[in-house]
Each structure stands twice: as structure tokens, then as C-alpha cells.
Design a protein around this motif. Structure first.
Motif, PDB file in Angstrom:
ATOM      1  N   LEU A  61       0.831  -1.203   0.000  1.00 48.61           N
ATOM      2  CA  LEU A  61       0.000   0.000   0.000  1.00 48.61           C
ATOM      3  C   LEU A  61       0.866   1.254   0.000  1.00 48.61           C
ATOM      4  N   CYS A  62       1.916   1.262   0.806  1.00 44.92           N
ATOM      5  CA  CYS A  62       2.830   2.409   0.835  1.00 44.92           C
ATOM      6  C   CYS A  62       3.474   2.630  -0.528  1.00 44.92           C
ATOM      7  N   GLN A  63       3.907   1.559  -1.175  1.00 45.06           N
ATOM      8  CA  GLN A  63       4.492   1.681  -2.509  1.00 45.06           C
ATOM      9  C   GLN A  63       3.500   2.288  -3.496  1.00 45.06           C
ATOM     10  N   GLU A  64       2.261   1.785  -3.450  1.00 44.49           N
ATOM     11  CA  GLU A  64       1.229   2.260  -4.374  1.00 44.49           C
ATOM     12  C   GLU A  64       0.887   3.731  -4.155  1.00 44.49           C
ATOM     13  N   LEU A  65       0.886   4.169  -2.884  1.00 46.60           N
ATOM     14  CA  LEU A  65       0.482   5.537  -2.561  1.00 46.60           C
ATOM     15  C   LEU A  65       1.652   6.510  -2.452  1.00 46.60           C
ATOM     16  N   GLY A  66       2.876   5.996  -2.517  1.00 48.93           N
ATOM     17  CA  GLY A  66       4.049   6.856  -2.454  1.00 48.93           C
ATOM     18  C   GLY A  66       4.431   7.298  -1.053  1.00 48.93           C
ATOM     19  N   TYR A  67       4.095   6.502  -0.053  1.00 47.85           N
ATOM     20  CA  TYR A  67       4.464   6.821   1.330  1.00 47.85           C
ATOM     21  C   TYR A  67       5.611   5.926   1.780  1.00 47.85           C
ATOM     22  N   GLN A  68       6.337   6.381   2.792  1.00 46.65           N
ATOM     23  CA  GLN A  68       7.373   5.583   3.415  1.00 46.65           C
ATOM     24  C   GLN A  68       6.771   4.851   4.611  1.00 46.65           C
ATOM     25  N   LEU A  69       7.274   3.680   4.917  1.00 45.63           N
ATOM     26  CA  LEU A  69       6.752   2.927   6.061  1.00 45.63           C
ATOM     27  C   LEU A  69       6.881   3.699   7.367  1.00 45.63           C
ATOM     28  N   ASP A  70       7.936   4.512   7.487  1.00 48.01           N
ATOM     29  CA  ASP A  70       8.100   5.258   8.736  1.00 48.01           C
ATOM     30  C   ASP A  70       7.050   6.355   8.910  1.00 48.01           C
ATOM     31  N   GLU A  71       6.229   6.578   7.887  1.00 47.37           N
ATOM     32  CA  GLU A  71       5.144   7.554   7.967  1.00 47.37           C
ATOM     33  C   GLU A  71       3.814   6.899   8.368  1.00 47.37           C
ATOM     34  N   THR A  72       3.848   5.604   8.651  1.00 50.89           N
ATOM     35  CA  THR A  72       2.611   4.884   8.930  1.00 50.89           C
ATOM     36  C   THR A  72       2.475   4.524  10.404  1.00 50.89           C
ATOM     37  N   MET A  73       1.233   4.292  10.789  1.00 53.47           N
ATOM     38  CA  MET A  73       0.919   3.768  12.103  1.00 53.47           C
ATOM     39  C   MET A  73      -0.039   2.599  11.897  1.00 53.47           C
ATOM     40  N   ALA A  74       0.265   1.474  12.512  1.00 54.12           N
ATOM     41  CA  ALA A  74      -0.590   0.294  12.428  1.00 54.12           C
ATOM     42  C   ALA A  74      -1.083  -0.036  13.824  1.00 54.12           C
ATOM     43  N   ILE A  75      -2.352  -0.397  13.928  1.00 53.43           N
ATOM     44  CA  ILE A  75      -2.982  -0.664  15.215  1.00 53.43           C
ATOM     45  C   ILE A  75      -3.556  -2.077  15.181  1.00 53.43           C
ATOM     46  N   GLY A  76      -3.266  -2.860  16.216  1.00 50.38           N
ATOM     47  CA  GLY A  76      -3.771  -4.221  16.228  1.00 50.38           C
ATOM     48  C   GLY A  76      -3.855  -4.815  17.617  1.00 50.38           C
ATOM     49  N   ASP A  77      -4.411  -6.031  17.670  1.00 49.19           N
ATOM     50  CA  ASP A  77      -4.607  -6.695  18.961  1.00 49.19           C
ATOM     51  C   ASP A  77      -4.218  -8.161  18.963  1.00 49.19           C
ATOM     52  N   SER A  78      -3.993  -8.744  17.788  1.00 47.58           N
ATOM     53  CA  SER A  78      -3.772 -10.180  17.743  1.00 47.58           C
ATOM     54  C   SER A  78      -2.630 -10.516  16.793  1.00 47.58           C
ATOM     55  N   PHE A  79      -2.224 -11.779  16.797  1.00 47.41           N
ATOM     56  CA  PHE A  79      -1.036 -12.190  16.051  1.00 47.41           C
ATOM     57  C   PHE A  79      -1.156 -11.995  14.548  1.00 47.41           C
ATOM     58  N   ASN A  80      -2.355 -11.974  14.002  1.00 47.82           N
ATOM     59  CA  ASN A  80      -2.467 -11.714  12.570  1.00 47.82           C
ATOM     60  C   ASN A  80      -2.140 -10.253  12.248  1.00 47.82           C
ATOM     61  N   ASP A  81      -2.020  -9.398  13.265  1.00 48.90           N
ATOM     62  CA  ASP A  81      -1.632  -7.994  13.096  1.00 48.90           C
ATOM     63  C   ASP A  81      -0.137  -7.777  13.310  1.00 48.90           C
ATOM     64  N   LEU A  82       0.570  -8.783  13.797  1.00 45.07           N
ATOM     65  CA  LEU A  82       1.957  -8.605  14.226  1.00 45.07           C
ATOM     66  C   LEU A  82       2.886  -8.161  13.103  1.00 45.07           C
ATOM     67  N   ALA A  83       2.805  -8.771  11.937  1.00 45.17           N
ATOM     68  CA  ALA A  83       3.681  -8.379  10.826  1.00 45.17           C
ATOM     69  C   ALA A  83       3.442  -6.918  10.443  1.00 45.17           C
ATOM     70  N   MET A  84       2.203  -6.465  10.501  1.00 44.20           N
ATOM     71  CA  MET A  84       1.858  -5.083  10.189  1.00 44.20           C
ATOM     72  C   MET A  84       2.399  -4.143  11.258  1.00 44.20           C
ATOM     73  N   ILE A  85       2.255  -4.519  12.521  1.00 40.38           N
ATOM     74  CA  ILE A  85       2.757  -3.701  13.630  1.00 40.38           C
ATOM     75  C   ILE A  85       4.270  -3.544  13.531  1.00 40.38           C
ATOM     76  N   LYS A  86       4.951  -4.631  13.187  1.00 41.88           N
ATOM     77  CA  LYS A  86       6.407  -4.576  13.051  1.00 41.88           C
ATOM     78  C   LYS A  86       6.843  -3.761  11.831  1.00 41.88           C
ATOM     79  N   ALA A  87       6.072  -3.811  10.756  1.00 40.64           N
ATOM     80  CA  ALA A  87       6.436  -3.111   9.526  1.00 40.64           C
ATOM     81  C   ALA A  87       6.204  -1.611   9.606  1.00 40.64           C
ATOM     82  N   ALA A  88       5.205  -1.205  10.364  1.00 45.97           N
ATOM     83  CA  ALA A  88       4.817   0.209  10.422  1.00 45.97           C
ATOM     84  C   ALA A  88       5.874   1.066  11.112  1.00 45.97           C
TER      85      ALA A  88
END
Length: 131
Positions: A61-88
């Protein structure tokens, strides 16, 4: 486990006995060679195609929209969110995030999703001066 020609979008196994789900994942460890496995809501064992998870989705999504990962915030509660939390750039766990994930979160909200954790996170860490 053989993966040639095997294609699937997602497999979701449901069991409200979380210790039994953990055992099942351990028993199916060879499946990790052909899928991404994660838990969600302490009652689902998810199987996705290899390298398909919320983290790779956020990167794409960041690549498509032209954003850097360090500009993102990911919010989650369970292990299926973990890769996103780590990437954000900022990985946020909600108040009731799985205890095993807390160390991987940059921040933890005081509220759960049901109580308004997303609004809290935006108000505290994205727009703290907005009134």
C-alpha cells in the motif's frame, strides 16, 4: 508437505480452545513452508499463502500511494496484526493486545478496539494538537 500447484486465498480454522489451537499450530509446523500461519482473536488459526500478511499488505500500500513505512501507524490486537505492527513506522497495540505481542509494539493504547482505541491512537500520536 508438497505445494506445487496448490493455490488458496485463505484457510481459517476455528476453535475457542486457544491452547488446543497452539498445539495444532505446533503439530502443523511443516505447513509454515507453504503458508503464513497466524492466530487471530484467540479462536482462529489462519493460513494464508506464503508472504501474504498484513505487513506485506502495508508495504505494498505504501508503494502504491508513495508513502514511506516510517510515515505509517498500524494498530492491532492479535497475532495476525503482528507483521503489520512490526512493519509500520509506529506499531500500536490496543489495551487488550495479546500479552506475547506487547514487546513488539511501540505504543499501547489505554482503550480496547470496542472502547475507541483507534480514535485514542490518532488523538494521542497523530493529531495531538487537534481540537
Amino acid at each position: 508437505m508438497r505445494a506445487s500447484g496448490a493455490r488458496f486465498a485463505k484457510i481459517l480454522y476455528v476453535d475457542t480452545d486457544f491452547p488446543r489451537l497452539k498445539k495444532l499450530r505446533k503439530d502443523l509446523a511443516d505447513f509454515e513452508k507453504v503458508s503464513e500461519m497466524s492466530f487471530s482473536s484467540n479462536r482462529y488459526l489462519e493460513f494464508n499463502p506464503p508472504k501474504v500478511n498484513k505487513g506485506t499488505g502495508l508495504k505494498k500500500l505504501c508503494q502504491e500511494l508513495g508513502y514511506q513505512l516510517d510515515e505509517t501507524m498500524a494498530i492491532g490486537d492479535s497475532f495476525n496484526d503482528l507483521a503489520m505492527i512490526k512493519a509500520a513506522g509506529t506499531g500500536v497495540g490496543v489495551a487488550n493486545v495479546s500479552p506475547e505481542m506487547r514487546a513488539d509494539c511501540d505504543k499501547i493504547t489505554e482503550k480496547t478496539f470496542d472502547q475507541g482505541a483507534v480514535a485514542e491512537a490518532i488523538g494521542r500520536w497523530v493529531l495531538p494538537d487537534y481540537e
